[in-house]
Design a protein around this motif. Structure first.
Motif, mmCIF file in Angstrom:
data_model
loop_
_atom_site.group_PDB
_atom_site.id
_atom_site.type_symbol
_atom_site.label_atom_id
_atom_site.label_comp_id
_atom_site.label_asym_id
_atom_site.label_seq_id
_atom_site.Cartn_x
_atom_site.Cartn_y
_atom_site.Cartn_z
ATOM 1 N N GLN A 112 61.464 -16.991 -10.924
ATOM 2 C CA GLN A 112 61.547 -15.855 -10.012
ATOM 3 C C GLN A 112 62.987 -15.663 -9.580
ATOM 4 O O GLN A 112 63.704 -16.621 -9.290
ATOM 5 C CB GLN A 112 60.662 -16.089 -8.784
ATOM 6 N N GLU A 113 63.413 -14.404 -9.559
ATOM 7 C CA GLU A 113 64.775 -14.103 -9.115
ATOM 8 C C GLU A 113 64.868 -14.346 -7.614
ATOM 9 O O GLU A 113 63.987 -13.921 -6.853
ATOM 10 C CB GLU A 113 65.143 -12.663 -9.434
ATOM 11 N N PRO A 114 65.911 -15.038 -7.167
ATOM 12 C CA PRO A 114 66.038 -15.350 -5.736
ATOM 13 C C PRO A 114 66.062 -14.083 -4.884
ATOM 14 O O PRO A 114 66.795 -13.134 -5.171
ATOM 15 C CB PRO A 114 67.372 -16.103 -5.651
ATOM 16 N N GLY A 115 65.241 -14.076 -3.837
ATOM 17 C CA GLY A 115 65.235 -12.964 -2.893
ATOM 18 C C GLY A 115 64.592 -11.702 -3.416
ATOM 19 O O GLY A 115 64.717 -10.652 -2.783
ATOM 20 N N LYS A 116 63.892 -11.759 -4.564
ATOM 21 C CA LYS A 116 63.271 -10.565 -5.125
ATOM 22 C C LYS A 116 61.835 -10.862 -5.527
ATOM 23 O O LYS A 116 61.490 -11.999 -5.851
ATOM 24 C CB LYS A 116 64.047 -10.053 -6.345
ATOM 25 N N THR A 117 61.019 -9.828 -5.530
ATOM 26 C CA THR A 117 59.645 -9.974 -6.008
ATOM 27 C C THR A 117 59.614 -9.665 -7.504
ATOM 28 O O THR A 117 58.844 -8.824 -7.981
ATOM 29 C CB THR A 117 58.705 -9.038 -5.239
ATOM 30 N N VAL A 118 60.452 -10.361 -8.244
ATOM 31 C CA VAL A 118 60.599 -10.175 -9.695
ATOM 32 C C VAL A 118 60.513 -11.544 -10.360
ATOM 33 O O VAL A 118 61.198 -12.481 -9.946
ATOM 34 C CB VAL A 118 61.943 -9.496 -10.048
#
Length: 439
Positions: free
Chosen positions: A257-263
């Motif tokens: 998961q990309e840090p700080g993102k809902t991705v």
């Protein structure tokens, strides 16, 4: 005997990165051929040829803007080995996963060329390629595209980019005297906790084909069935991948998961099950061993035949049955035919058994030719899905499942609660075929 160094070298940020395999020739260590990559403070040296040989779908992940940038975000126009190419939004372990897969494929190409190892009787071209380049010059005798998939290490590149959106099902009930600031804090706290919990839940789902099965286009299960039926396009895609090296239970090679993102980004690099793989070479060795054992067993059971068996006497016809006169030319022709037949019979008794060809020993891999549609042509598929899940979150609230309400704690101390959440998920698959050794 020293163990060979890795194709890529990782050093700590406090050390100066050094080129790997420094025993290579001078042209390889030319400053213009080396690129210094800083991937989330992990430092690597890679050659320009090696980097540019990666497929387009992976290069776009490493360099979304299409240019090399330094730590400050400035574009590097004249790149040398003294420059540091900074990549801050790509996981280092995923980069190492990519490099390990391609290095292993390159080693198979160099050390186990199909035409040489299996002696297929084709005119092979000795490929001269620099050790670190994944792409070798094309053979002088052009092979058909279908045969390339049998001759070269081939990698199926499958990437998933997942975006998710959270909708908590409980209603958040505020005290009558709650201020707007408190309300905003509780709402923000709820959404942060729910998004983090949803990210952990989705990241733990490592099955490659789970996404296809959760599509909104999935046909609802019939009565008495627990699973729905994939649509024609999804089923065709899954069948093509499963016939080419994937399995129904395949998992992502890298998922983060990309840090700080809902991705959440996932990547799977699957070697095409062709003649270049170690598994195929093992099957050939096993088949050869079995064939040799059968030959030995057959030889021990057959009786020995005398080498002069063709010299056995045969009765001579009576003079009375022969014609009275025979021309000289006819007699010579009969003599030649007799000697030729005798030589053929003698050779047939001494000829060794026919050695089986490669595909007589092991069936030729059945490769789906439709994969060529994705060679150097990345294809994308996007779809939506939704899930109803129960997530564990830490909130300053109590949850009443009967009324589905969240109420503020009297003490205001966070505690663990489990609440139902609906997840709306958007998936984008990128599929590309990468053939190592062909530009």
């Amino acid at each position: 005997m020293t163990e060979p160094q890795s194709i890529i070298t990782q050093v700590s940020a406090s050390q100066d990165p050094v080129p790997v395999m420094h025993e290579q020739s001078e042209d390889f260590l030319d400053d213009d051929s080396l690129i210094h990559l800083n991937i989330q403070e992990n430092h690597y040296f890679i050659t320009r040829d090696q980097l540019m040989s990666l497929p387009e779908s992976l290069l776009l992940c490493l360099f979304p803007s299409g240019v090399f940038m330094d730590r400050t975000g400035e574009v590097i126009t004249n790149l040398t080995s003294q420059d540091e190419v900074y990549i801050g939004n790509f996981p280092a372990d995923c980069f190492e996963y990519i490099m390990d897969t391609y290095v292993r494929a390159q080693e198979d190409l160099v050390n186990y060329p199909v035409d040489t190892v299996f002696d297929r009787g084709q005119s092979s071209h000795k490929e001269q390629s620099r050790f670190f380049s994944f792409a070798a010059p094309a053979p002088s005798t052009a092979s058909s595209e279908a045969e390339i998939l049998h001759e070269k290490p081939t990698i199926i590149v499958l990437r998933e980019d997942l975006d998710y959106y959270c909708v908590p099902q409980p209603a958040l009930v505020f005290p009558a005297d709650a201020s707007e600031e408190l309300k905003n804090d509780l709402l923000n706290e709820l959404m942060v906790q729910v998004k983090l919990a949803a990210g952990s839940y989705l990241s733990s789902e490592r099955s490659v084909f789970q996404g296809l099965r959760s599509s909104n286009r999935l046909k609802r299960p019939a009565k008495g069935q627990t699973k729905g039926k994939l649509g024609p396009a999804e089923q065709h895609l899954m069948d093509m991948l499963c016939s080419s090296g994937f399995h129904d239970t395949s998992t992502w090679g890298n998922r983060a998961q990309e840090p700080g993102k809902t991705v959440i980004s996932s990547l799977s690099l699957c070697r095409l099950a062709n003649e270049t793989t170690q598994a195929f070479r093992d099957r050939v060795d096993e088949a050869k061993h079995k064939y040799e054992q059968e030959l030995k067993a057959r030889a021990s059971m057959e009786p020995l035949t005398p080498s002069n068996s063709h010299l056995h006497l045969s009765p001579t016809p009576s003079q009375q049955n022969e014609p009275k006169r025979k021309s000289r030319l006819s007699a010579i022709a009969d003599n030649v035919r007799s000697r030729s037949a005798s030589r053929n019979r003698s050779a047939s008794t001494q000829r060794e058994p026919h050695s089986p060809t490669l595909y007589e020993l092991v069936p030729k891999p059945n490769i789906n030719a439709k994969l060529l549609l994705f060679w150097k042509k990345p294809a994308r598929k996007c779809w939506w899905g939704e899930e109803d899940v129960d997530l564990d979150v830490e909130l300053r609230c109590n949850y009443d499942s009967a009324s589905q309400q969240l109420t503020l704690h009297a003490s205001g101390v966070p505690s663990h609660v489990t609440i139902p959440v609906k997840l709306h998920i958007r998936r984008v698959w990128t599929l590309e075929l990468s053939v190592v050794g062909v530009e």
